[in-house]
Design a protein around this motif. Structure first.
Motif, short mmCIF file in Angstrom:
data_model
loop_
_atom_site.label_atom_id
_atom_site.label_comp_id
_atom_site.label_asym_id
_atom_site.label_seq_id
_atom_site.Cartn_x
_atom_site.Cartn_y
_atom_site.Cartn_z
N PRO A 39 0.82 -1.21 0.00
CA PRO A 39 0.00 0.00 0.00
C PRO A 39 0.86 1.27 0.00
O PRO A 39 1.86 1.34 0.71
N ILE A 40 0.45 2.21 -0.81
CA ILE A 40 1.10 3.52 -0.84
C ILE A 40 -0.01 4.56 -0.73
O ILE A 40 -0.89 4.62 -1.60
N GLU A 68 -2.01 -2.99 9.00
CA GLU A 68 -1.51 -2.80 7.64
C GLU A 68 -0.38 -1.78 7.65
O GLU A 68 -0.53 -0.69 8.20
N SER A 69 0.74 -2.14 7.05
CA SER A 69 1.85 -1.21 6.89
C SER A 69 1.76 -0.60 5.51
O SER A 69 1.40 -1.27 4.54
N GLY A 70 2.11 0.67 5.42
CA GLY A 70 2.09 1.32 4.13
C GLY A 70 3.02 2.51 4.09
O GLY A 70 3.45 3.02 5.13
N LEU A 71 3.33 2.93 2.89
CA LEU A 71 4.16 4.11 2.68
C LEU A 71 3.24 5.31 2.52
O LEU A 71 2.30 5.28 1.73
N LEU A 72 3.53 6.34 3.28
CA LEU A 72 2.74 7.57 3.20
C LEU A 72 3.63 8.71 2.73
O LEU A 72 4.77 8.83 3.20
N GLU A 73 3.09 9.50 1.84
CA GLU A 73 3.85 10.65 1.36
C GLU A 73 4.03 11.66 2.48
O GLU A 73 3.07 12.00 3.17
N VAL A 74 5.27 12.08 2.68
CA VAL A 74 5.59 13.03 3.74
C VAL A 74 6.51 14.10 3.17
O VAL A 74 7.66 13.81 2.83
N LEU A 78 13.49 12.73 3.30
CA LEU A 78 14.55 12.48 2.32
C LEU A 78 14.02 11.87 1.03
O LEU A 78 14.44 12.23 -0.05
N THR A 79 13.11 10.90 1.18
CA THR A 79 12.61 10.18 0.01
C THR A 79 11.20 10.60 -0.39
O THR A 79 10.73 10.22 -1.46
N GLY A 80 10.52 11.33 0.47
CA GLY A 80 9.14 11.69 0.22
C GLY A 80 8.14 10.74 0.86
O GLY A 80 6.94 10.94 0.77
N PHE A 103 8.92 5.61 10.08
CA PHE A 103 10.35 5.70 9.80
C PHE A 103 10.55 5.73 8.30
O PHE A 103 9.68 5.35 7.53
N GLU A 104 11.73 6.16 7.90
CA GLU A 104 12.04 6.32 6.48
C GLU A 104 13.00 5.22 6.02
O GLU A 104 13.97 4.89 6.71
#
Length: 171
Positions: A39-40, A68-74, A78-80, A103-104
């Motif tokens: 998930p993003i 659920e783990s997911g990547l959230l835009e921040v 460093l990576t967004g 965490f990133e």
């Protein structure tokens, strides 16, 4: 009922619910999240946790737990993106939510994820540990062991339990 056979999610839920309800019986079963394996985005990650919790619910248990783990835009990261775990706890009527510390990942991990490879697969490759996410997790590797995935997952479970621990002021 924990809506995953992932041993980390089961252990984290047992650890937290066991402190709140000492005689609790926590079980696990595989449940589809209804969202992509990686998930993003905020909405899709939370929806995955809610779907898991609702799909695992039965009258046999008082609560079902979806994580659920997911990547959230921040912005300004460093990576967004930051990785966050969301927990949804469902009782047949209402859902409560909680989130872990975020965490990133290193930039090369995010680059590969955006190319379509799951974080877990990339981190297994980076660390040489097969199924790292079902063991100590990427957060343990990246924090040099100061926080493992179980502890990170416990955070979101506990945060989702706060309204249930204080029903008088929440409901």
């Amino acid at each position: 009922m924990v809506a995953s056979k992932n041993p980390v999610k089961l252990k984290a839920t047992q650890n937290i619910l066991g402190k709140i309800y000492p005689k609790t019986d926590v079980k696990a079963k595989h449940v589809d999240s209804g969202v992509p394996d990686q998930p993003i985005g905020l909405d899709i990650t939370i929806q995955g946790a809610i779907n898991r919790a609702k799909n695992a619910f039965s009258d046999e248990f008082d609560l079902s737990v979806g994580i659920e783990s997911g990547l959230l835009e921040v912005p300004h990261s460093l990576t967004g993106y930051l990785d966050l775990q969301w927990c949804a706890i469902y009782d047949g009527e209402k859902t409560t939510l909680g989130v872990s510390a975020g965490f990133e990942y290193p930039p090369m991990v995010i680059k590969k994820v955006l190319e379509g490879i799951e974080v877990g697969d990339v981190m297994d490759e980076v660390t040489g540990v097969n199924k790292l996410g079902q063991k100590k997790g990427a957060v343990s590797h990246l924090s040099k062991g100061l926080l493992d995935r179980t502890g990170n997952t416990e955070q979101c479970v506990l945060m989702a339990m706060i309204p249930r621990m204080n029903e008088r002021v929440y409901f």
